[in-house]
Scaffold this active site. Structure first.
Site, PDB file in Angstrom:
ATOM      1  N   HIS A 153      10.626   4.890  16.198  1.00 42.11           N
ATOM      2  CA  HIS A 153       9.487   4.902  15.650  1.00 42.11           C
ATOM      3  C   HIS A 153       8.617   3.935  16.220  1.00 42.11           C
ATOM      4  CE1 HIS A 153       6.196   5.390  12.660  1.00 42.11           C
ATOM      5  NE2 HIS A 153       6.304   4.147  12.284  1.00 42.11           N
TER       6      HIS A 153
ATOM      7  N   ASP B 289       6.261  10.591  12.176  1.00 41.63           N
ATOM      8  CA  ASP B 289       5.802  11.091  13.508  1.00 41.63           C
ATOM      9  C   ASP B 289       5.916  12.606  13.433  1.00 41.63           C
ATOM     10  OD1 ASP B 289       5.755   8.322  14.482  1.00 41.63           O
ATOM     11  OD2 ASP B 289       7.798   8.649  13.545  1.00 41.63           O
TER      12      ASP B 289
ATOM     13  N   GLN C  21       0.893  -1.232  -0.032  1.00 41.23           N
ATOM     14  CA  GLN C  21       0.012  -0.137   0.214  1.00 41.23           C
ATOM     15  C   GLN C  21       1.029   1.326  -0.011  1.00 41.23           C
ATOM     16  OE1 GLN C  21      -2.847   0.442   3.009  1.00 41.23           O
ATOM     17  NE2 GLN C  21      -1.395  -0.143   4.526  1.00 41.23           N
TER      18      GLN C  21
HETATM   19  N1  LIG Z   1       8.406   4.246   9.526  1.00 39.81           N
HETATM   20  C1  LIG Z   1       7.265   4.552   9.323  1.00 39.81           C
HETATM   21  O1  LIG Z   1       6.929   5.730   9.788  1.00 39.81           O
HETATM   22  C2  LIG Z   1       6.078   3.633   8.886  1.00 39.81           C
HETATM   23  C3  LIG Z   1       4.832   3.986   8.559  1.00 39.81           C
HETATM   24  C4  LIG Z   1       3.873   3.252   7.882  1.00 39.81           C
HETATM   25  C5  LIG Z   1       4.245   1.858   7.722  1.00 39.81           C
HETATM   26  N2  LIG Z   1       5.619   1.524   8.156  1.00 39.81           N
HETATM   27  C6  LIG Z   1       5.921   0.091   7.566  1.00 39.81           C
HETATM   28  O2  LIG Z   1       6.113   0.116   6.200  1.00 39.81           O
HETATM   29  C7  LIG Z   1       6.070  -1.274   5.907  1.00 39.81           C
HETATM   30  C8  LIG Z   1       5.190  -1.325   4.721  1.00 39.81           C
HETATM   31  O3  LIG Z   1       3.741  -1.186   4.970  1.00 39.81           O
HETATM   32  P1  LIG Z   1       2.390  -1.270   3.779  1.00 39.81           P
HETATM   33  O4  LIG Z   1       1.197  -0.864   4.625  1.00 39.81           O
HETATM   34  O5  LIG Z   1       2.915  -0.773   2.536  1.00 39.81           O
HETATM   35  O6  LIG Z   1       2.523  -2.875   3.725  1.00 39.81           O
HETATM   36  P2  LIG Z   1       1.973  -4.048   2.615  1.00 39.81           P
HETATM   37  O7  LIG Z   1       2.039  -5.065   3.299  1.00 39.81           O
HETATM   38  O8  LIG Z   1       0.754  -3.421   1.765  1.00 39.81           O
HETATM   39  O9  LIG Z   1       3.190  -3.797   1.503  1.00 39.81           O
HETATM   40  C9  LIG Z   1       4.523  -4.410   2.090  1.00 39.81           C
HETATM   41  C10 LIG Z   1       5.042  -5.271   0.724  1.00 39.81           C
HETATM   42  O10 LIG Z   1       6.363  -5.423   1.088  1.00 39.81           O
HETATM   43  C11 LIG Z   1       6.438  -6.824   0.156  1.00 39.81           C
HETATM   44  N3  LIG Z   1       7.423  -7.505   0.855  1.00 39.81           N
HETATM   45  C12 LIG Z   1       7.616  -8.518   1.897  1.00 39.81           C
HETATM   46  N4  LIG Z   1       8.866  -8.883   1.937  1.00 39.81           N
HETATM   47  C13 LIG Z   1       9.533  -8.325   0.939  1.00 39.81           C
HETATM   48  C14 LIG Z   1      10.924  -8.319   0.611  1.00 39.81           C
HETATM   49  N5  LIG Z   1      11.804  -9.546   1.272  1.00 39.81           N
HETATM   50  N6  LIG Z   1      11.369  -7.764  -0.504  1.00 39.81           N
HETATM   51  C15 LIG Z   1      10.752  -6.852  -1.283  1.00 39.81           C
HETATM   52  N7  LIG Z   1       9.286  -6.835  -0.769  1.00 39.81           N
HETATM   53  C16 LIG Z   1       8.945  -7.625   0.274  1.00 39.81           C
HETATM   54  C17 LIG Z   1       5.263  -7.258   0.448  1.00 39.81           C
HETATM   55  O11 LIG Z   1       4.761  -8.508  -0.628  1.00 39.81           O
HETATM   56  C18 LIG Z   1       4.210  -6.068   0.100  1.00 39.81           C
HETATM   57  O12 LIG Z   1       3.887  -6.027  -1.233  1.00 39.81           O
HETATM   58  C19 LIG Z   1       5.598  -2.233   7.100  1.00 39.81           C
HETATM   59  O13 LIG Z   1       6.728  -2.650   7.748  1.00 39.81           O
HETATM   60  C20 LIG Z   1       4.932  -0.945   8.019  1.00 39.81           C
HETATM   61  O14 LIG Z   1       4.707  -1.304   9.301  1.00 39.81           O
HETATM   62  C21 LIG Z   1       6.357   2.311   8.609  1.00 39.81           C
HETATM   63  O1  LIG Z   2       2.054   1.667  13.720  1.00 44.85           O
HETATM   64  C1  LIG Z   2       2.425   0.785  12.881  1.00 44.85           C
HETATM   65  O2  LIG Z   2       2.606  -0.072  12.807  1.00 44.85           O
HETATM   66  C2  LIG Z   2       2.224   1.603  11.313  1.00 44.85           C
HETATM   67  C3  LIG Z   2       3.118   2.758  11.287  1.00 44.85           C
HETATM   68  O3  LIG Z   2       4.465   2.454  11.662  1.00 44.85           O
HETATM   69  C4  LIG Z   2       2.518   3.839  11.818  1.00 44.85           C
HETATM   70  O4  LIG Z   2       3.376   4.554  12.573  1.00 44.85           O
HETATM   71  O5  LIG Z   2       1.500   4.222  11.340  1.00 44.85           O
END
Ligand SMILES: NC(=O)c1ccc[n+]([C@@H]2O[C@H](COP(=O)([O-])OP(=O)(O)OC[C@H]3O[C@@H](n4cnc5c(N)ncnc54)[C@H](O)[C@@H]3O)[C@@H](O)[C@H]2O)c1
Ligand SMILES: O=C(O)C[C@H](O)C(=O)O
Length: 351
Positions: A208, A180, A36
């Site tokens: 985070h 954040d 996503q």
């Molecule tokens: N740091 C932040 O502020 C923050 C904020 C929001 C989400 N996130 C994190 O970002 C990540 C992605 O979130 P999302 O909502 O897009 O998840 P999602 O599940 O929609 O997408 C993750 C994608 O990564 C792919 N994937 C899994 N393993 C992989 C690999 N080894 N190599 C390449 N691709 C791989 C999956 O197939 C999937 O398409 C999550 O870990 C989420 O917790 C971090």
């Molecule tokens: O909190 C989570 O697991 C998702 C992401 O890191 C967020 O901050 O929205």
């Protein structure tokens, strides 16, 4: 010297003579591009929201073999969007091909937190991915590639990447806490009933995660009376230490509860903000929050990726120095550092 009419004719026949020398495309890798956040961010990058409206890009998109069809669908949509800055798309499940020659790497691929999931489970699922991608980064990326880890646990994944890619300078690896930071600006703007663009320097310390410290005590906001300290405008220390901190810390969980899945468009937007400011520089007097390898500033232990307020110039970040840290902030900052040390220990159990 050709006559004016000859010049006019030359320009008429060869209009490209008047164009500036085109910039060379920058190769940007997005992992988890079928997910996503990936889906939202690739369009933003290809529209110039990350590297600038005049910077052509070649997108490298990596996802797992099981997401091949979805990734191909994203590639088709990028073509259909007819984006002038987009000079090429690589869609692959091969790490070597994905990292080949990239100048910027946005690492989103991983397994996100689901409702009720424990931090330990998240670490177990994600750190092996970052060990493997560290090897690909070190071997195949362009020298001086700038890396942003978004996938959770973002700080610990960044640490694993650094430890297993020793040839990559630690200053080139970062993790996302700009999200954040933006959430903190949004909460202050709502409280003051001002535009979010008029608030600055509300910052994030630490992990985070829900132990982070959102800190508005150094922030300012523009009002009819000019730029004033947020603390003075809000004049409610309890709100600043309790409700504000809790709301920002818990915002990810609140969005998961509301949407049934984690934040994506706001995460993608913060990803662009982080990279844009790192590469193109922060506006004068503005601090942003970045998860970076601690150099011991503010007595944060070395060897952790920790969110600090930074300024950026010419592609380099520097931690803002000299901020007064009171006892309240100090205890929260230490708690977040302790959590990161625990995450590091757990991560090594799975490596
Ligand atoms: N740091 C932040 O502020 C923050 C904020 C929001 C989400 N996130 C994190 O970002 C990540 C992605 O979130 P999302 O909502 O897009 O998840 P999602 O599940 O929609 O997408 C993750 C994608 O990564 C792919 N994937 C899994 N393993 C992989 C690999 N080894 N190599 C390449 N691709 C791989 C999956 O197939 C999937 O398409 C999550 O870990 C989420 O917790 C971090
Ligand atoms: O909190 C989570 O697991 C998702 C992401 O890191 C967020 O901050 O929205």
């Amino acid at each position: 010297m050709p006559s004016k009419s000859l010049l006019q004719r030359l320009v008429k026949w060869c209009p490209w003579l008047l164009r500036d020398e085109p910039k060379r495309p920058v190769k940007v890798l997005v992992t988890g591009a079928a997910g996503q956040i990936g889906y939202a961010v690739v369009a933003m990058i290809a529209r110039g929201l990350m590297l600038g409206a005049d910077q052509p890009v070649v997108l490298h998109m990596l996802d797992l073999p099981r997401s091949r069809d979805a990734l191909n669908g994203v590639r088709m949509e990028l073509i259909d969007a007819a984006l002038p800055l987009l000079r090429g798309v690589v869609a692959t499940s091969d790490e070597a091909e994905a990292f080949d020659g990239v100048n910027v790497a946005i690492l989103i691929g991983g397994s996100p937190r689901r409702e009720g999931m424990e931090r330990k489970d998240l670490i177990a699922k994600n750190v092996p991915i970052y060990k493997s991608q560290a090897a690909a980064l070190q071997k195949h990326a362009a020298p001086n590639c700038k890396v942003l880890v978004v996938a959770n646990p973002a700080n610990t994944n960044a640490l694993v990447l650094k430890e297993f890619a020793p040839a990559v300078p630690a200053k080139n690896i970062s993790c996302l806490t700009r999200f954040d930071h933006n959430r903190a600006l949004g909460q202050v703007a709502q409280k003051l009933n001002v535009h979010v663009g008029d608030v600055k320097n509300a910052i994030i310390w630490g992990n985070h995660s829900s132990t982070q410290l959102p800190d508005a005590s150094h922030g300012t906001a523009w009002t009819e009376r000019g730029e004033r300290p947020v603390r003075e405008l809000i004049a409610d220390e309890t709100w600043l230490r309790e409700e504000f901190v809790r709301t920002v810390q818990q915002r990810g969980a609140a969005v998961i509860k509301a949407r049934g899945q984690s934040s994506s468009l706001s995460a993608a937007s913060a990803t662009c903000d982080h990279m844009r400011d790192w590469i193109l520089g922060t506006p004068k007097g503005t601090w942003v929050s970045m998860g970076v390898y601690s150099d011991g500033s503010y007595s944060v232990p070395d060897g952790l990726f920790y969110s600090f307020p930074v300024t950026c110039e010419k592609g380099e970040w520097s931690v803002v120095q000299g901020l007064q840290i009171d006892d309240f902030a100090r205890s929260k900052m230490e708690a977040s550092a302790s959590e990161l040390m625990e995450e590091k220990t757990i991560a090594y159990e799975f490596l």
